[in-house]
Design an enzyme around this catalytic site. Sequence first.
Site, PDB file in Angstrom:
ATOM      1  N   HIS A  16       0.928  -1.205  -0.182  1.00  0.00           N
ATOM      2  CA  HIS A  16       0.472   0.163   0.331  1.00  0.00           C
ATOM      3  C   HIS A  16       0.445   1.093  -0.086  1.00  0.00           C
ATOM      4  O   HIS A  16       0.540   2.175  -0.600  1.00  0.00           O
ATOM      5  CB  HIS A  16      -0.843   0.089   0.802  1.00  0.00           C
ATOM      6  CG  HIS A  16      -2.005  -1.371   1.221  1.00  0.00           C
ATOM      7  ND1 HIS A  16      -3.429  -0.959   1.215  1.00  0.00           N
ATOM      8  CD2 HIS A  16      -1.812  -2.462   0.979  1.00  0.00           C
ATOM      9  CE1 HIS A  16      -3.842  -2.047   1.265  1.00  0.00           C
ATOM     10  NE2 HIS A  16      -2.992  -2.859   1.667  1.00  0.00           N
ATOM     11  N   GLN A 334      13.539  -6.586  -7.496  1.00  0.00           N
ATOM     12  CA  GLN A 334      12.735  -6.953  -8.346  1.00  0.00           C
ATOM     13  C   GLN A 334      12.633  -6.337 -10.147  1.00  0.00           C
ATOM     14  O   GLN A 334      13.142  -6.358 -11.399  1.00  0.00           O
ATOM     15  CB  GLN A 334      11.601  -6.829  -8.122  1.00  0.00           C
ATOM     16  CG  GLN A 334      10.432  -8.122  -9.665  1.00  0.00           C
ATOM     17  CD  GLN A 334       9.427  -8.315  -8.040  1.00  0.00           C
ATOM     18  OE1 GLN A 334       9.728  -9.719  -7.706  1.00  0.00           O
ATOM     19  NE2 GLN A 334       7.941  -7.689  -9.248  1.00  0.00           N
ATOM     20  N   TRP A 352      -0.671  -6.776  -7.363  1.00  0.00           N
ATOM     21  CA  TRP A 352      -1.119  -5.899  -8.497  1.00  0.00           C
ATOM     22  C   TRP A 352       0.559  -5.308  -8.969  1.00  0.00           C
ATOM     23  O   TRP A 352       0.857  -5.177  -9.985  1.00  0.00           O
ATOM     24  CB  TRP A 352      -1.862  -4.973  -8.186  1.00  0.00           C
ATOM     25  CG  TRP A 352      -2.604  -4.286  -9.188  1.00  0.00           C
ATOM     26  CD1 TRP A 352      -2.171  -2.773  -9.247  1.00  0.00           C
ATOM     27  CD2 TRP A 352      -2.648  -4.728 -11.066  1.00  0.00           C
ATOM     28  NE1 TRP A 352      -3.083  -2.342 -10.171  1.00  0.00           N
ATOM     29  CE2 TRP A 352      -2.706  -3.338 -11.502  1.00  0.00           C
ATOM     30  CE3 TRP A 352      -3.011  -5.758 -11.449  1.00  0.00           C
ATOM     31  CZ2 TRP A 352      -3.488  -2.968 -12.709  1.00  0.00           C
ATOM     32  CZ3 TRP A 352      -2.940  -6.182 -13.052  1.00  0.00           C
ATOM     33  CH2 TRP A 352      -3.414  -4.360 -13.742  1.00  0.00           C
ATOM     34  N   SER A 354       3.614  -6.790  -8.747  1.00  0.00           N
ATOM     35  CA  SER A 354       4.431  -7.390  -9.418  1.00  0.00           C
ATOM     36  C   SER A 354       3.578  -7.586 -10.844  1.00  0.00           C
ATOM     37  O   SER A 354       4.695  -7.662 -11.920  1.00  0.00           O
ATOM     38  CB  SER A 354       4.669  -9.371  -9.178  1.00  0.00           C
ATOM     39  OG  SER A 354       5.091  -8.770  -7.996  1.00  0.00           O
ATOM     40  N   GLN A 374      -4.969 -11.704  -7.201  1.00  0.00           N
ATOM     41  CA  GLN A 374      -4.349 -12.029  -7.289  1.00  0.00           C
ATOM     42  C   GLN A 374      -5.025 -13.546  -8.733  1.00  0.00           C
ATOM     43  O   GLN A 374      -4.157 -13.534  -9.648  1.00  0.00           O
ATOM     44  CB  GLN A 374      -3.101 -12.957  -6.509  1.00  0.00           C
ATOM     45  CG  GLN A 374      -2.267 -12.281  -5.603  1.00  0.00           C
ATOM     46  CD  GLN A 374      -1.639 -12.673  -4.835  1.00  0.00           C
ATOM     47  OE1 GLN A 374      -1.660 -14.034  -4.671  1.00  0.00           O
ATOM     48  NE2 GLN A 374      -1.051 -12.083  -3.549  1.00  0.00           N
TER      49      GLN A 374
END
Length: 469
Positions: A16, A334, A352, A354, A374
Amino acid sequence: MAPPHFLLVTFPAQGHVNPSLRFARRLIKRTGARVTFVTCVSVFHNSMIANHNKVENLSFLTFSDGFDDGGISTYEDRQKRSVNLKVNGDKALSDFIEATKNGDSPVTCLIYTILLNWAPKVARRFQLPSALLWIQPALVFNIYYTHFMGNKSVFELPNLSSLEIRDLPSFLTPSNTNKGAYDAFQEMMEFLIKETKPKILINTFDSLEPEALTAFPNIDMVAVGPLLPTEIFSGSTNKSVKDQSSSYTLWLDSKTESSVIYVSFGTMVELSKKQIEELARALIEGKRPFLWVITDKSNRETKTEGEEETEIEKIAGFRHELEEVGMIVSWCSQIEVLSHRAVGCFVTHCGWSSTLESLVLGVPVVAFPMWSDQPTNAKLLEESWKTGVRVRENKDGLVERGEIRRCLEAVMEEKSVELRENAKKWKRLAMEAGREGGSSDKNMEAFVEDICGESLIQNLCEAEEVKVK
C-alpha cells in the site's frame, strides 16, 4: 495563490505504501500540490519509506496502530490493530484538519487506500471531498462493487470469458475464511454505493482496462498508473541496490538472452512445504537457469497452517540440487532483474505491483496466484492481455511439478513468440501512459482541476514551468 493540499492516508503495508508514495510524488511534480502523507509509526520503524523525506511539498504525519515495531502474527493482533487504526487514525486526521483549516494551507481533499473505511467519514465530517486510491486493477474494483450492490451474478467483460470461482478475489469465494477482509470490503463498497459520483483513483492505465474503467457511469474512475518508480519511464535503471546485487547481476550477465526463469512470490505469500518441493523439483528437472528469491517471512502476518519452518528451511534437503541449476537469493531489485536481457520468464504470485512490473518491463509470466486479487490478475494476464500462462491446481489445491513444467515450457518455448510479442505491445502502451505528460499525468491533472477548479490548476502549472526555467 496557495497550492491545493492533499491529505493522503495509507494502510501500513509495503504493497500500500509504495504505490501511495509514488502517487504522492507524481501529484506534486505534475500539479505543484502539497501532500501530507499519513500512515503508522511502524512504517518508518520497518524502513518502508526511503528517499522521500527530501521531496519538496511532501510532509509526513504518523500515528500509532499499537504495533510500532511490527510483530503482528495472530488474529487477536490484527483485531487490535484494526481498532487502533480507526481510533488513532481518526484523531490524527481530525486534529490535523482542524489545526490547518485557518492557516495558509488548509486541507483541500482527503485521499485514502483500501482497509481504511473510517477515513472518508472524517472527510465527510469536515465537509471535504475524498477519493479512494485503489491499488488493484479496475476489474477487481468492479467485481467487489457489483457483488455488494446485490448482483451476485457473474461479472463479464469483452474479450474475457465468464469468471469462474477460481478467478474471483479470494475474499468473495465460498472457501474464504477471512471474514474480517470480507467485512472491510463490504463496508467500503456500501459507503461508495451511497455516494454521488465517488472518485476512484486506480493504479492502472487507460489502454490496459478501457472497458472496466467505464463500466459504471455513476463512478468517476481515474487511471493514474502504472504507479512504479520513475526510473522505469525515464529509461534509467535504479542502481541503488543491496549487498547481494553484485552476485546476482554478475550471474545474470553470464546468461544468454531470455534464458533465465525469475521466481518470486513477494513478501507476503508463503508456500507450503509440499508446494515448495513441487516447485523446486520442477526447476531442477527443467534444467533451465533460474533466479529464485526466497525472503525471510519469519515475521509474516499469515503463516501456512501447521508449519513453523521458514521457506528457506523448507528447501534445505534439496538446496544443493537447486544451486547446481540456478541461484537462490534472499533479496533482489525486482525491477533491475526484470529489466535484464537474460530474463525470459517471471514466475509470479500475481500481486498487482508485480503484475504491472511484468507488463511495463515486457516479461511474459507463469501466473501462480494465491489469494486476494491475485486470481483475477492471473485471469487477466492469461486471457485478456495474453502475456502469460496460468498454473492449475489439483483437487487438493497443490500445483504439481508436471503442471509447473508445462507452464514453464509454454512460456519459454511453445508460446514464447506470441507471449513476447504481446508483452512488447503492453510495454509500449504502459510506457506511453506512465511517461511524463502521458495519459495518466493528464488524468491526474484533470482530477486536481475537478477538485480545485480550472483556474487554480492553470496557475500552478505556470508556476511550475517558471520554477523549472
